[in-house]
Design a protein around this motif. Structure first.
Motif, PDB file in Angstrom:
ATOM      1  N   PHE A 134     -43.014 -63.498  30.235  1.00 31.93           N
ATOM      2  CA  PHE A 134     -42.787 -62.845  28.947  1.00 31.93           C
ATOM      3  C   PHE A 134     -43.036 -63.669  27.682  1.00 31.93           C
ATOM      4  O   PHE A 134     -43.591 -63.067  26.690  1.00 31.93           O
ATOM      5  CB  PHE A 134     -41.345 -62.258  28.630  1.00 31.93           C
ATOM      6  CG  PHE A 134     -40.824 -61.540  29.707  1.00 31.93           C
ATOM      7  CD1 PHE A 134     -41.166 -60.052  29.628  1.00 31.93           C
ATOM      8  CD2 PHE A 134     -39.904 -61.834  31.029  1.00 31.93           C
ATOM      9  CE1 PHE A 134     -40.791 -59.119  30.849  1.00 31.93           C
ATOM     10  CE2 PHE A 134     -39.578 -60.953  31.642  1.00 31.93           C
ATOM     11  CZ  PHE A 134     -40.049 -59.603  32.053  1.00 31.93           C
ATOM     12  N   ASP A 182     -38.457 -55.937  31.965  1.00 29.54           N
ATOM     13  CA  ASP A 182     -38.467 -56.369  30.433  1.00 29.54           C
ATOM     14  C   ASP A 182     -37.400 -57.502  30.228  1.00 29.54           C
ATOM     15  O   ASP A 182     -36.431 -57.755  31.076  1.00 29.54           O
ATOM     16  CB  ASP A 182     -38.233 -55.185  29.840  1.00 29.54           C
ATOM     17  CG  ASP A 182     -36.536 -54.484  29.978  1.00 29.54           C
ATOM     18  OD1 ASP A 182     -36.037 -55.154  30.493  1.00 29.54           O
ATOM     19  OD2 ASP A 182     -36.576 -53.343  29.515  1.00 29.54           O
ATOM     20  N   LEU A 183     -37.481 -58.140  29.187  1.00 28.39           N
ATOM     21  CA  LEU A 183     -36.923 -59.185  28.683  1.00 28.39           C
ATOM     22  C   LEU A 183     -35.834 -58.599  27.395  1.00 28.39           C
ATOM     23  O   LEU A 183     -36.300 -58.215  26.370  1.00 28.39           O
ATOM     24  CB  LEU A 183     -37.770 -60.143  28.356  1.00 28.39           C
ATOM     25  CG  LEU A 183     -36.913 -61.618  27.537  1.00 28.39           C
ATOM     26  CD1 LEU A 183     -36.213 -62.256  28.682  1.00 28.39           C
ATOM     27  CD2 LEU A 183     -38.030 -62.453  26.993  1.00 28.39           C
ATOM     28  N   PHE A 230     -41.962 -62.705  18.094  1.00 25.77           N
ATOM     29  CA  PHE A 230     -42.812 -62.065  19.265  1.00 25.77           C
ATOM     30  C   PHE A 230     -43.799 -61.575  18.814  1.00 25.77           C
ATOM     31  O   PHE A 230     -45.092 -61.525  19.389  1.00 25.77           O
ATOM     32  CB  PHE A 230     -41.587 -61.027  19.962  1.00 25.77           C
ATOM     33  CG  PHE A 230     -40.876 -61.643  20.858  1.00 25.77           C
ATOM     34  CD1 PHE A 230     -41.598 -61.900  22.248  1.00 25.77           C
ATOM     35  CD2 PHE A 230     -39.621 -62.019  20.919  1.00 25.77           C
ATOM     36  CE1 PHE A 230     -40.517 -62.437  23.164  1.00 25.77           C
ATOM     37  CE2 PHE A 230     -38.856 -62.427  21.762  1.00 25.77           C
ATOM     38  CZ  PHE A 230     -39.395 -62.792  23.027  1.00 25.77           C
ATOM     39  N   VAL A 271     -40.521 -56.288  25.882  1.00 28.70           N
ATOM     40  CA  VAL A 271     -39.374 -57.215  25.348  1.00 28.70           C
ATOM     41  C   VAL A 271     -38.565 -56.045  24.264  1.00 28.70           C
ATOM     42  O   VAL A 271     -39.177 -55.351  23.775  1.00 28.70           O
ATOM     43  CB  VAL A 271     -39.912 -58.249  24.421  1.00 28.70           C
ATOM     44  CG1 VAL A 271     -38.477 -58.949  23.759  1.00 28.70           C
ATOM     45  CG2 VAL A 271     -40.519 -59.427  25.214  1.00 28.70           C
TER      46      VAL A 271
END
Length: 191
Positions: free
Chosen positions: A4, A46-47, A63, A110
């Motif tokens: 990620f 996903d994170l 991000f 994310v």
């Protein structure tokens, strides 16, 4: 983490600086390596990064600017939660921002989750997660497993708050059913 983020050390510094934590299936994947089999339909998708109110925007900015993510408009915009919201029964969550990044033929996702104003620690929302299976968290330097005997045995307890009484008895509220189903499909026994 490298799935990620491009620079895991820089991301860990960001977690440390903002007192943020990783919750959900990404934290569980550090315990259950089968969740990192990227060819499996059960791998981590996903994170989930949980932040205190003061760290929510800085984490989104990190991000967007450092990792090359974009706001995921198809999934949602910033979701503001309120008590009794149909999005979650978790009263410790204030809002969520979904981000995405396309890498080759795959989209990485994310979710940046803002804890409610009363939260003093970013892992507070786990007390209201759908089951004990996901009541774990990663900091920049550690992992905590709140129910190790159950988690390592692939067993968990469903949080009583996800149930409602209906005409035909108790049932899991619709917005929590997918989470419970997802972990049952991954081989966890939830009661």
């Amino acid at each position: 983490l490298r799935r990620f983020v491009t620079n895991a050390e820089e991301f860990r510094d960001q977690l440390r600086f903002t007192h943020s934590v990783i919750l959900g299936s990404a934290a569980l994947a550090f315990i259950d390596r089968s969740l990192t089999d990227w060819s499996s339909p059960y791998c981590v998708k996903d994170l989930d990064v949980f932040c205190l109110k003061s760290s929510f925007l800085p984490m989104i900015e990190y991000f967007l600017t450092q990792e090359g993510y974009q706001i995921d408009l198809e999934r949602n915009k910033v979701i503001r939660y309120s008590m009794g919201s149909s999005h979650t029964f978790n009263t410790s969550i204030a809002s969520t921002m979904c981000l995405k990044k396309k890498i080759k033929d795959e989209t990485r996702r994310v979710k940046i989750v803002e804890c409610c104003e009363e939260a003093k620690l970013a892992f507070r929302p786990i007390t209201e997660f759908h089951s004990t299976i996901v009541m774990n968290w990663l900091t920049a330097d550690s992992i905590t497993v709140t129910y190790p005997a159950l988690t390592f045995a692939h067993r968990g307890i469903i949080h009583p708050g996800v149930y409602e009484e209906g005409i035909d008895g108790r049932y899991i509220v619709p917005n929590e059913q997918s989470g419970v189903r997802k972990y049952r499909e991954r081989g966890y026994k939830l009661q």
